[in-house]
Design an enzyme around this catalytic site. Structure first.
Site, PDB file in Angstrom:
ATOM      1  CG  ASN A 188      -2.044  -1.122   0.843  1.00  0.00           C
ATOM      2  OD1 ASN A 188      -2.451  -1.218  -0.138  1.00  0.00           O
ATOM      3  ND2 ASN A 188      -2.482  -1.692   1.997  1.00  0.00           N
ATOM      4  N   GLY A 210       5.380  -4.710 -11.341  1.00  0.00           N
ATOM      5  CA  GLY A 210       5.147  -5.770 -10.407  1.00  0.00           C
ATOM      6  C   GLY A 210       3.982  -6.724 -11.068  1.00  0.00           C
ATOM      7  CG  ASP A 212      -2.672  -9.265 -12.358  1.00  0.00           C
ATOM      8  OD1 ASP A 212      -2.162  -8.715 -13.240  1.00  0.00           O
ATOM      9  OD2 ASP A 212      -2.716 -10.410 -12.469  1.00  0.00           O
ATOM     10  N   GLY A 213      -1.362  -7.317  -8.283  1.00  0.00           N
ATOM     11  CA  GLY A 213      -1.738  -6.753  -7.058  1.00  0.00           C
ATOM     12  C   GLY A 213      -0.935  -5.385  -6.980  1.00  0.00           C
ATOM     13  N   GLY A 254       5.203 -10.184 -12.066  1.00  0.00           N
ATOM     14  CA  GLY A 254       4.280 -10.510 -10.728  1.00  0.00           C
ATOM     15  C   GLY A 254       4.182 -12.179 -11.221  1.00  0.00           C
ATOM     16  CG  ASP A 523      -8.420  -7.187  -9.658  1.00  0.00           C
ATOM     17  OD1 ASP A 523      -9.298  -7.884 -10.260  1.00  0.00           O
ATOM     18  OD2 ASP A 523      -8.357  -6.019  -9.952  1.00  0.00           O
TER      19      ASP A 523
HETATM   20  C1  LIG Z   1      -5.877 -28.209 -13.724  1.00  0.00           C
HETATM   21  C2  LIG Z   1      -5.524 -27.240 -14.401  1.00  0.00           C
HETATM   22  C3  LIG Z   1      -6.313 -26.085 -13.839  1.00  0.00           C
HETATM   23  C4  LIG Z   1      -5.531 -24.660 -14.655  1.00  0.00           C
HETATM   24  C5  LIG Z   1      -6.639 -23.683 -14.315  1.00  0.00           C
HETATM   25  C6  LIG Z   1      -6.018 -22.334 -15.044  1.00  0.00           C
HETATM   26  C7  LIG Z   1      -7.035 -21.157 -14.841  1.00  0.00           C
HETATM   27  C8  LIG Z   1      -6.160 -20.134 -14.601  1.00  0.00           C
HETATM   28  C9  LIG Z   1      -6.872 -18.675 -14.732  1.00  0.00           C
HETATM   29  C10 LIG Z   1      -6.402 -17.692 -14.106  1.00  0.00           C
HETATM   30  C11 LIG Z   1      -6.992 -16.411 -14.227  1.00  0.00           C
HETATM   31  C12 LIG Z   1      -6.225 -15.462 -13.281  1.00  0.00           C
HETATM   32  C13 LIG Z   1      -7.117 -14.262 -13.218  1.00  0.00           C
HETATM   33  C14 LIG Z   1      -6.103 -13.124 -12.641  1.00  0.00           C
HETATM   34  C15 LIG Z   1      -6.205 -13.125 -11.127  1.00  0.00           C
HETATM   35  C16 LIG Z   1      -4.944 -12.338 -10.469  1.00  0.00           C
HETATM   36  O1  LIG Z   1      -5.739 -11.210 -10.186  1.00  0.00           O
HETATM   37  C17 LIG Z   1      -4.532 -12.858  -9.010  1.00  0.00           C
HETATM   38  C18 LIG Z   1      -3.477 -12.315  -8.602  1.00  0.00           C
HETATM   39  O2  LIG Z   1      -2.433 -12.477  -9.392  1.00  0.00           O
HETATM   40  P1  LIG Z   1      -0.876 -11.585  -8.667  1.00  0.00           P
HETATM   41  O3  LIG Z   1      -0.233 -12.674  -7.497  1.00  0.00           O
HETATM   42  O4  LIG Z   1      -0.966 -10.281  -8.057  1.00  0.00           O
HETATM   43  O5  LIG Z   1       0.157 -11.908 -10.015  1.00  0.00           O
HETATM   44  N1  LIG Z   1      -4.107 -14.389  -9.331  1.00  0.00           N
HETATM   45  C19 LIG Z   1      -4.742 -15.461  -9.060  1.00  0.00           C
HETATM   46  C20 LIG Z   1      -4.219 -16.743  -9.570  1.00  0.00           C
HETATM   47  O6  LIG Z   1      -5.802 -15.279  -8.359  1.00  0.00           O
HETATM   48  N1  LIG Z   2       7.684  -3.440  -0.497  1.00  0.00           N
HETATM   49  C1  LIG Z   2       6.652  -4.219  -0.452  1.00  0.00           C
HETATM   50  N2  LIG Z   2       6.511  -5.170   0.452  1.00  0.00           N
HETATM   51  C2  LIG Z   2       5.593  -6.017   0.795  1.00  0.00           C
HETATM   52  N3  LIG Z   2       4.417  -6.136  -0.242  1.00  0.00           N
HETATM   53  C3  LIG Z   2       4.373  -5.079  -1.129  1.00  0.00           C
HETATM   54  C4  LIG Z   2       5.401  -4.332  -1.292  1.00  0.00           C
HETATM   55  N4  LIG Z   2       5.085  -3.349  -2.245  1.00  0.00           N
HETATM   56  C5  LIG Z   2       3.839  -3.956  -2.814  1.00  0.00           C
HETATM   57  N5  LIG Z   2       3.551  -5.045  -2.049  1.00  0.00           N
HETATM   58  C6  LIG Z   2       2.112  -5.815  -1.967  1.00  0.00           C
HETATM   59  O1  LIG Z   2       2.609  -7.281  -2.656  1.00  0.00           O
HETATM   60  C7  LIG Z   2       1.505  -7.715  -2.905  1.00  0.00           C
HETATM   61  C8  LIG Z   2       1.882  -8.646  -4.260  1.00  0.00           C
HETATM   62  O2  LIG Z   2       2.452  -7.782  -5.140  1.00  0.00           O
HETATM   63  P1  LIG Z   2       2.176  -8.147  -6.996  1.00  0.00           P
HETATM   64  O3  LIG Z   2       3.260  -6.981  -7.352  1.00  0.00           O
HETATM   65  O4  LIG Z   2       0.991  -8.166  -7.396  1.00  0.00           O
HETATM   66  O5  LIG Z   2       3.228  -9.739  -6.751  1.00  0.00           O
HETATM   67  P2  LIG Z   2       2.524 -10.862  -7.021  1.00  0.00           P
HETATM   68  O6  LIG Z   2       2.202 -10.973  -8.548  1.00  0.00           O
HETATM   69  O7  LIG Z   2       3.888 -11.813  -6.954  1.00  0.00           O
HETATM   70  O8  LIG Z   2       1.515 -11.200  -6.367  1.00  0.00           O
HETATM   71  C9  LIG Z   2       0.479  -6.495  -3.362  1.00  0.00           C
HETATM   72  O9  LIG Z   2      -0.560  -6.962  -2.722  1.00  0.00           O
HETATM   73  C10 LIG Z   2       1.317  -5.430  -3.021  1.00  0.00           C
HETATM   74  O10 LIG Z   2       0.091  -4.662  -2.432  1.00  0.00           O
END
Ligand SMILES: CCCCCCCCCCCCC/C=C/[C@@H](O)[C@H](COP(=O)(O)O)NC(C)=O
Ligand SMILES: Nc1ncnc2c1ncn2[C@@H]1O[C@H](COP(=O)(O)OP(=O)(O)O)[C@@H](O)[C@H]1O
Ligand SMILES: [Ca+2]
Length: 571
Positions: A188, A210, A212-213, A254, A523
């Site tokens: 945050n 980074g 999606d977060g 990410g 997300d």
């Molecule tokens: C048995 C095989 C099953 C495969 C199913 C694959 C389906 C994958 C669909 C993924 C859709 C992801 C939509 C995005 C979600 C992101 O916002 C969220 C957070 O991503 P981040 O960790 O911030 O990069 N990731 C997840 C996996 O919940």
């Molecule tokens: N410096 C930091 N230390 C710890 N958490 C952080 C930092 N900067 C951002 N974040 C948080 O890390 C989380 C994951 O970030 P993201 O960039 O989406 O990585 P990932 O795709 O691996 O989940 C987000 O919820 C974000 O708010």
């Protein structure tokens, strides 16, 4: 490109024209407002090697669109590679070099930055070329000049800082973009900085490095800031929100990178950097999520209850595993095979926005998204829907009337965009649109483990994951969910005009009891409430992207080759 467009392009007034040395030959180089090039070979020392991308190796006329140039710069003598004798000879005659960097498309929607080196007779000529090209680029007002960059050093495989410094920053500097870089120190950090501290007038865009977060943090910062600057109350679920003025760029680093992948067609940092440099603009829908008329969060990709909520809840405890935590938790959640009872109420989208199974993919300059934006203007928010709702006693049926579905669900997913990502290249809802003002609501009812596995596997291949008896999908503008044991939704303000009736239905459907419920994955963030109200806000934000392009091959944006006046190519 049409022949007529080509002639308009070459007939622009010339800004600069000289004989310059390029590779092993002397060429006539011309710059106008739209293009650099139309190189006519004057003298050939050696058979030209195919050292830059062109259709025909024998072609002796080429051009490069100004809109695809990254920048021009003077090149030091020692930077020049001159391996062959013929070339050395000419470099002595034309000793002053400059480099033009440009964007080139490669496979799978990836872009690369390529260089061409020209040699001039004297320093003044070189300076004039570099200056004139860069002046033309600075006239492209869509290009950002100052960017605010947030890097999450812990995203994905913790390579965000390296990716930015090694692969992105050098490109920004070639494009003369100045940057303020902030490496975040905690979750945050970026959101709160944008919300309160930044002078948004001092930059032309915000970049997040980074996953999606991290993107979600930047969206929350920018959207909240824009609403508070305009005195708009985010707690009202039906409130029209004010669109954000600044565009957002994503440098993917990410775990899922679904927003980057769905808006550019790939998760490649260099491609994203080039989209930012070109000043691309892709509008995007944002869902607001409320509980009991209190704002919870925004969502731009997936809102998932049941399966994806449980995967996220489990995977958060395994962050140390990096991106593979999702595979581990995915398998575990699949084996658990938990289903959840609840009621979904939704407001269907207008028919002119298609449906989730119509096979119309959202592509660059998508006409469905244009249609969605027009619907918003014509109907001015939800008024028409409110009328329909008030005038009907029907619980279901009819466009513009709330529908209610009760049941036992393995998963409830709302995909505001395709959610394509490397794990699922077509995405959760392959025909969802980035900017049409709708989200695709996918209801996966209780089914056998084997059937659910078949459904999940279809996300990873070309088969239709919706073509199964226990799956239904609706394109919607708003929806609500109440778990069976909900005791919170009965507190919803019944004076709210829109959704009033639906609220009553949901409340009476569920006497309180103590059965378990899942969490919403918003997300990649876990929401604290299961009872939620969701509204889609059409085109609330814009990204430095252009959506997924129709082909990866030649088109109006790339190098083109003309053989004399015989225009053998067309795209
Ligand atoms: C048995 C095989 C099953 C495969 C199913 C694959 C389906 C994958 C669909 C993924 C859709 C992801 C939509 C995005 C979600 C992101 O916002 C969220 C957070 O991503 P981040 O960790 O911030 O990069 N990731 C997840 C996996 O919940
Ligand atoms: N410096 C930091 N230390 C710890 N958490 C952080 C930092 N900067 C951002 N974040 C948080 O890390 C989380 C994951 O970030 P993201 O960039 O989406 O990585 P990932 O795709 O691996 O989940 C987000 O919820 C974000 O708010
Ligand atoms: Ca959408």
């Amino acid at each position: 490109m049409l022949i007529s467009e080509f002639f308009i392009m070459v007939n622009q007034p010339t800004l600069l024209s000289s004989q310059l040395f390029y590779e092993n030959r002397v060429v006539e180089v011309t710059l106008n407002r739209v293009m650099l090039g139309l190189w006519k070979e004057i003298e050939t020392r050696r058979k030209r090697s195919a050292s830059f991308n062109c259709i025909s190796k024998d072609a002796d006329h080429h051009f490069l669109l100004v809109s695809e140039i990254v920048g021009a710069r003077e090149t030091e003598e020692e930077d020049q590679t001159n391996k062959d004798g013929g070339r050395k000879h000419n470099v002595l005659l034309y000793p002053y070099a400059f480099t033009v960097s440009y964007t080139e498309r490669t496979k799978h929607h990836c872009w690369r930055c390529k260089d061409i080196i020209f040699h001039c007779l004297d320093k003044a000529q070189r300076q004039q070329w570099v200056q004139t090209i860069n002046n033309q680029l600075s006239l492209l007002s869509i290009r950002p000049k100052r960017l605010l960059v947030y890097i999450n050093p812990y995203s994905g495989k913790q390579r965000g800082k390296w990716i930015y410094e090694q692969r992105v920053a050098p490109l920004f500097s070639r494009a003369s973009i100045s940057t303020d870089v902030i490496v975040t120190e905690s979750a945050n950090h970026a959101r709160d900085h944008l919300k309160t501290e930044v002078d948004l007038k001092q930059c032309d865009g915000v970049v997040c490095v980074g996953g999606d977060g991290m993107f979600s943090e930047v969206v929350h910062g920018l959207v909240s800031r824009t609403q508070s600057d305009s005195r708009v109350d985010q707690n009202q679920p039906n409130q029209d929100l004010v669109p954000c003025a600044l565009r957002i760029g994503i440098i993917p680093a990410g775990s899922t990178d679904c927003i980057c992948y769905s808006t550019t067609g790939t998760n490649d940092p260099v491609t994203s950097a080039l989209h930012i440099i070109m000043g691309d603009s892709q509008p995007m829908d944002v869902c607001s999520v409320h509980h009991n008329n209190t704002f919870l969060r925004y969502s731009v990709s997936l809102l998932g209850y049941g399966f994806y909520g449980d995967v996220l809840t489990d995977s958060e405890r395994k962050r140390w595993m990096g991106p593979s935590r999702y595979d581990f938790s995915g398998l575990k959640t699949f084996l658990t095979h938990q289903y959840y009872e609840g009621t979904v109420a939704f407001l269907p989208a207008k028919d002119n926005l298609g449906n989730p199974r119509d096979k119309i993919k959202c592509r660059t300059r998508c006409h469905i998204c244009e249609q969605g934006a027009n619907n918003g203007q014509l109907l001015s928010g939800d008024h028409v829907y409110k009328m329909a709702e008030e005038n009907s006693d029907e619980e279901t049926s009819g466009d513009g009337v709330w529908r209610v579905i009760r049941g036992k669900f393995l998963a409830i997913n709302a995909a505001c965009m395709s959610c394509a990502c490397p794990r699922s290249p077509r995405g959760l809802s392959p025909y969802a649109h980035l900017a049409d003002g709708t989200t695709d609501l996918i209801l996966v009812r209780k089914a056998s483990r084997l059937d659910f596995l078949r459904h999940l596997i279809r996300h990873t291949n070309k088969d239709d994951q919706f073509d199964m008896s226990f799956v239904e999908v609706h394109r919607v503008r708003r929806f609500r969910f109440a778990p069976k044991h909900s005791n919170v939704i009965s507190e919803v303000d019944l004076s709210e005009t829109s959704g009033k009736k639906i609220c009553n239905q949901v409340c009476t459907a569920h006497p309180n009891n103590d059965t378990g419920h899942s969490n919403w994955n918003c997300d990649g963030e876990i929401l604290p409430h299961a009872d939620i109200q969701v509204s889609v806000h059409c085109q609330l934000i814009r990204l430095f992207a252009r959506g997924v392009e129709r082909g990866t091959t030649f088109d109006t944006y790339t190098w083109s080759v003309i053989e004399g006046s015989n225009l053998s190519w067309q795209a």
